[in-house]
Design a protein around this motif. Sequence first.
Motif, PDB file in Angstrom:
ATOM      1  N   GLN A 245       0.866  -1.179   0.000  1.00 20.28           N
ATOM      2  CA  GLN A 245       0.000   0.000   0.000  1.00 20.28           C
ATOM      3  C   GLN A 245       0.903   1.228   0.000  1.00 20.28           C
ATOM      4  OE1 GLN A 245      -2.303   1.063   3.653  1.00 20.28           O
ATOM      5  NE2 GLN A 245      -4.087   0.583   2.396  1.00 20.28           N
TER       6      GLN A 245
ATOM      7  N   ARG B 149       1.624   5.346  -0.161  1.00 18.96           N
ATOM      8  CA  ARG B 149       1.193   6.736   0.018  1.00 18.96           C
ATOM      9  C   ARG B 149       2.420   7.603  -0.236  1.00 18.96           C
ATOM     10  NH1 ARG B 149      -1.847   3.826   3.648  1.00 18.96           N
ATOM     11  NH2 ARG B 149      -4.100   4.300   3.694  1.00 18.96           N
TER      12      ARG B 149
ATOM     13  N   GLN C  56      -8.474   7.317  -3.129  1.00 18.21           N
ATOM     14  CA  GLN C  56      -8.281   8.206  -1.997  1.00 18.21           C
ATOM     15  C   GLN C  56      -8.796   7.505  -0.748  1.00 18.21           C
ATOM     16  OE1 GLN C  56     -10.064  12.051  -2.370  1.00 18.21           O
ATOM     17  NE2 GLN C  56      -8.678  12.758  -3.956  1.00 18.21           N
ATOM     18  N   ASP C  57      -8.001   7.497   0.322  1.00 18.85           N
ATOM     19  CA  ASP C  57      -8.478   6.897   1.558  1.00 18.85           C
ATOM     20  C   ASP C  57      -9.348   7.893   2.325  1.00 18.85           C
ATOM     21  OD1 ASP C  57      -6.787   8.665   2.869  1.00 18.85           O
ATOM     22  OD2 ASP C  57      -5.314   7.150   3.428  1.00 18.85           O
TER      23      ASP C  57
ATOM     24  N   ASN D  39      -5.830  10.905   1.393  1.00 15.09           N
ATOM     25  CA  ASN D  39      -4.496  10.606   0.877  1.00 15.09           C
ATOM     26  C   ASN D  39      -4.606   9.862  -0.450  1.00 15.09           C
ATOM     27  OD1 ASN D  39      -3.177  11.538   3.298  1.00 15.09           O
ATOM     28  ND2 ASN D  39      -3.710   9.592   4.272  1.00 15.09           N
TER      29      ASN D  39
ATOM     30  N   VAL E 243      -3.615   6.935  -2.590  1.00 19.45           N
ATOM     31  CA  VAL E 243      -3.129   5.597  -2.254  1.00 19.45           C
ATOM     32  C   VAL E 243      -3.108   4.732  -3.514  1.00 19.45           C
ATOM     33  CG1 VAL E 243      -3.441   3.582  -0.765  1.00 19.45           C
ATOM     34  CG2 VAL E 243      -4.226   5.832  -0.001  1.00 19.45           C
TER      35      VAL E 243
ATOM     36  N   ALA F  38       1.155  12.647   3.284  1.00 21.96           N
ATOM     37  CA  ALA F  38       0.009  11.879   3.775  1.00 21.96           C
ATOM     38  C   ALA F  38      -0.292  12.219   5.227  1.00 21.96           C
ATOM     39  CB  ALA F  38       0.265  10.382   3.630  1.00 21.96           C
TER      40      ALA F  38
ATOM     41  N   ALA G  84      -0.404   6.864   7.719  1.00 21.58           N
ATOM     42  CA  ALA G  84       0.220   7.813   6.792  1.00 21.58           C
ATOM     43  C   ALA G  84       1.563   7.309   6.279  1.00 21.58           C
ATOM     44  CB  ALA G  84       0.405   9.163   7.485  1.00 21.58           C
TER      45      ALA G  84
END
Length: 266
Positions: free
Chosen positions: A23, A25, A53-54, A58, A60, A235, A243
């Motif tokens: 994952q 960022r 977007q989370d 952020n 991602v 992030a 983050a």
Amino acid sequence: MRLMISHTTTYSYDRPVDYALLQLRLSPRNGPGQTVISWQSMVSGATPQVAYQDHFRNAVELVQMDEGGQTVTITSQGEVETENLNGVVGMVSKVPLWIYRCTTPATTAGPAVRKIAGGAKEALAENTLGGIHQLSSLVGEAVRYEKGTTHAATTAEEAAQAGQGVCQDQAHVLIAAARHLGLPARYVSGYLLLEGQTQQEAAHGWAEVWIDGLGWVGFDVSNEICPDDRYVRVALGRDYSEAAPVRGLRQGDATEELCVSLQVQQ
């Protein structure tokens, strides 16, 4: 100030991995004090799965390691124009503030953190901004910057009890203390231009605290300043885990080796 950034992360394994999902960022976005001129991320040894977007807004990206692979390399690079706002990000908050008052396992205030927080109560009662500046100084005094003494899963309370840690730990302690005092606080991951040092070992991390009338204000305990135009925000999260530049999961008993190459220059 225009900053040029190149960030390469390589995961190597001593044998093929059954399954690995990462994952990412790693992409800064336009916002207060920064404008992204150009940015791109490249991955080798893995295949992009989805970008989204989370819940903290952020950017991602999920990538899956190629079958039978033993190495994954992620390179992000680009240019960002920055402005010195003296740490004041402002009133923009697309996530409800109560979320940033919630503790996490990494930012739960135990006796050591509560003791640090207590030292700033009087100053905080007189002036919130001045009180958080004092709290940041108290965290820096209580948790000395020392590499190699903590790890990614070290909690704020553990770092406070040990009296040492890195930027991630100092930010966690400040966040935990600020929340204990009733203030919303969050973790920021990003980049920092260091004086006389282009090559770095890792991305940087600091805290932001919500102050009524100002909004979000950044505090970098490690460098004893509020972020200026040498900083790039990437992030946000309630703590580092939400983050982190790269997080992942994998199956198999292969031994992992991590190598990070980061250059930030003007």
